[in-house]
Motif scaffolding. Structure first.
Motif, PDB file in Angstrom:
ATOM      1  N   ASP A  42     -60.787  25.234  40.587  1.00 28.34           N
ATOM      2  CA  ASP A  42     -60.496  25.974  39.105  1.00 28.34           C
ATOM      3  C   ASP A  42     -61.402  25.144  38.096  1.00 28.34           C
ATOM      4  O   ASP A  42     -61.289  25.709  37.025  1.00 28.34           O
ATOM      5  N   ILE A  43     -61.806  23.849  38.592  1.00 20.13           N
ATOM      6  CA  ILE A  43     -62.359  23.218  37.551  1.00 20.13           C
ATOM      7  C   ILE A  43     -63.598  23.633  36.814  1.00 20.13           C
ATOM      8  O   ILE A  43     -63.772  23.419  35.563  1.00 20.13           O
ATOM      9  N   ASP A  44     -64.558  24.235  37.520  1.00 16.97           N
ATOM     10  CA  ASP A  44     -65.592  24.878  36.963  1.00 16.97           C
ATOM     11  C   ASP A  44     -65.267  25.951  35.992  1.00 16.97           C
ATOM     12  O   ASP A  44     -65.744  26.388  34.901  1.00 16.97           O
ATOM     13  N   LYS A  84     -65.742  17.165  33.758  1.00 16.99           N
ATOM     14  CA  LYS A  84     -65.024  17.550  34.983  1.00 16.99           C
ATOM     15  C   LYS A  84     -64.359  16.595  35.631  1.00 16.99           C
ATOM     16  O   LYS A  84     -63.574  16.664  36.345  1.00 16.99           O
ATOM     17  N   LYS A  85     -65.046  15.293  35.649  1.00 18.83           N
ATOM     18  CA  LYS A  85     -64.221  14.168  36.418  1.00 18.83           C
ATOM     19  C   LYS A  85     -62.762  13.983  36.001  1.00 18.83           C
ATOM     20  O   LYS A  85     -61.928  13.703  36.568  1.00 18.83           O
ATOM     21  N   MET A  86     -62.633  14.057  34.572  1.00 16.10           N
ATOM     22  CA  MET A  86     -61.517  13.781  33.926  1.00 16.10           C
ATOM     23  C   MET A  86     -60.426  14.725  34.342  1.00 16.10           C
ATOM     24  O   MET A  86     -59.201  14.542  34.523  1.00 16.10           O
ATOM     25  N   HIS A  87     -60.823  16.035  34.431  1.00 14.62           N
ATOM     26  CA  HIS A  87     -59.851  17.219  34.845  1.00 14.62           C
ATOM     27  C   HIS A  87     -59.700  17.058  36.178  1.00 14.62           C
ATOM     28  O   HIS A  87     -58.356  17.136  36.645  1.00 14.62           O
ATOM     29  N   LEU A 100     -64.470  27.269  30.227  1.00 13.98           N
ATOM     30  CA  LEU A 100     -63.722  27.796  29.172  1.00 13.98           C
ATOM     31  C   LEU A 100     -63.738  26.861  28.008  1.00 13.98           C
ATOM     32  O   LEU A 100     -63.948  27.086  26.774  1.00 13.98           O
ATOM     33  N   GLU A 101     -63.679  25.605  28.436  1.00 13.78           N
ATOM     34  CA  GLU A 101     -63.800  24.534  27.332  1.00 13.78           C
ATOM     35  C   GLU A 101     -65.092  24.580  26.386  1.00 13.78           C
ATOM     36  O   GLU A 101     -65.213  24.223  25.506  1.00 13.78           O
ATOM     37  N   VAL A 152     -56.946  33.368  33.187  1.00 12.20           N
ATOM     38  CA  VAL A 152     -57.281  33.628  31.978  1.00 12.20           C
ATOM     39  C   VAL A 152     -57.119  32.586  31.011  1.00 12.20           C
ATOM     40  O   VAL A 152     -57.531  32.405  29.761  1.00 12.20           O
ATOM     41  N   GLY A 153     -56.765  31.380  31.556  1.00 15.09           N
ATOM     42  CA  GLY A 153     -56.815  30.089  30.903  1.00 15.09           C
ATOM     43  C   GLY A 153     -56.040  28.946  31.710  1.00 15.09           C
ATOM     44  O   GLY A 153     -55.877  29.085  32.745  1.00 15.09           O
ATOM     45  N   TYR A 154     -55.597  28.019  30.998  1.00 14.16           N
ATOM     46  CA  TYR A 154     -55.137  26.648  31.749  1.00 14.16           C
ATOM     47  C   TYR A 154     -54.169  25.915  30.428  1.00 14.16           C
ATOM     48  O   TYR A 154     -54.388  26.152  29.390  1.00 14.16           O
ATOM     49  N   ILE A 155     -53.159  25.390  31.094  1.00 15.05           N
ATOM     50  CA  ILE A 155     -52.439  24.307  30.268  1.00 15.05           C
ATOM     51  C   ILE A 155     -52.129  23.102  30.896  1.00 15.05           C
ATOM     52  O   ILE A 155     -52.321  23.016  32.045  1.00 15.05           O
TER      53      ILE A 155
END
Length: 170
Positions: free
Chosen positions: A17-19, A39-42, A24-25, A65-68
């Motif tokens: 999901d990271i990509d 990407k590494k931090m996520h 989105l960011e 549709v997003g992330y939290i």
């Protein structure tokens, strides 16, 4: 871990999901209001037992549709930080429903006493959503973020379990 409503499913973020999250960011509409992570931090946050990283997906289509991101799972003071909520499709009710679900989880399942966040003072859309969700302004961190040309300030906002339980925000 799954949290569901008729509209959304919140599930734990996976490496695959990271990509999507980084994309989105980087969208202009989102990037100006957040402090994007690498990407590494996520990826590292997925291994951190103090952080809950969730994908918000449409329950019917299963499309993200997003992330939290919520931090403070191991906080002895039962205070959780809503580090980030980013929704791609604006105006569909995903943000409002995500808030309802994450507050319910924070106070009813995790038994938090306090859920707090910060928001850039120029992010009026988010600020108004947070107020409608029962968050109260606790203060302002004046000019605490350096941008390319200037400094930006942050509102610190929170909602307490007692406010959540005793109001229309639950």
């Amino acid at each position: 871990m799954f949290i569901e409503s008729e509209l959304l499913t919140l599930r734990k973020t996976e490496l695959s999901d990271i990509d999507f999250i980084c994309g989105l960011e980087s969208e202009e509409e989102n990037a100006k209001f957040i402090i994007p992570w690498s990407k590494k931090m996520h990826e590292k946050s997925l291994e951190n037992t103090d952080i809950l990283h969730l994908i918000v997906q449409d329950r019917n289509t299963k499309c993200p549709v997003g992330y939290i991101i919520v931090a403070g799972l191991e906080n002895n003071n039962l205070s959780l930080e809503l580090v980030r909520i980013t929704i791609g499709d604006k105006g569909m009710g995903y943000g409002k429903e995500s808030f309802r679900l994450i507050k319910d989880w924070a106070f009813m399942k995790h038994n938090a006493n306090r859920l707090w966040l910060d928001v850039k003072v120029n992010n009026l859309r988010a600020f108004n959503l947070y107020k409608k969700q029962g968050f109260v302004v606790e203060g302002i961190l004046r000019e605490c973020l350096k941008s390319d040309e200037d400094f930006e300030s942050l509102y610190i906002m929170s909602i307490l379990k007692s406010e959540f339980e005793g109001s229309k925000y639950g």
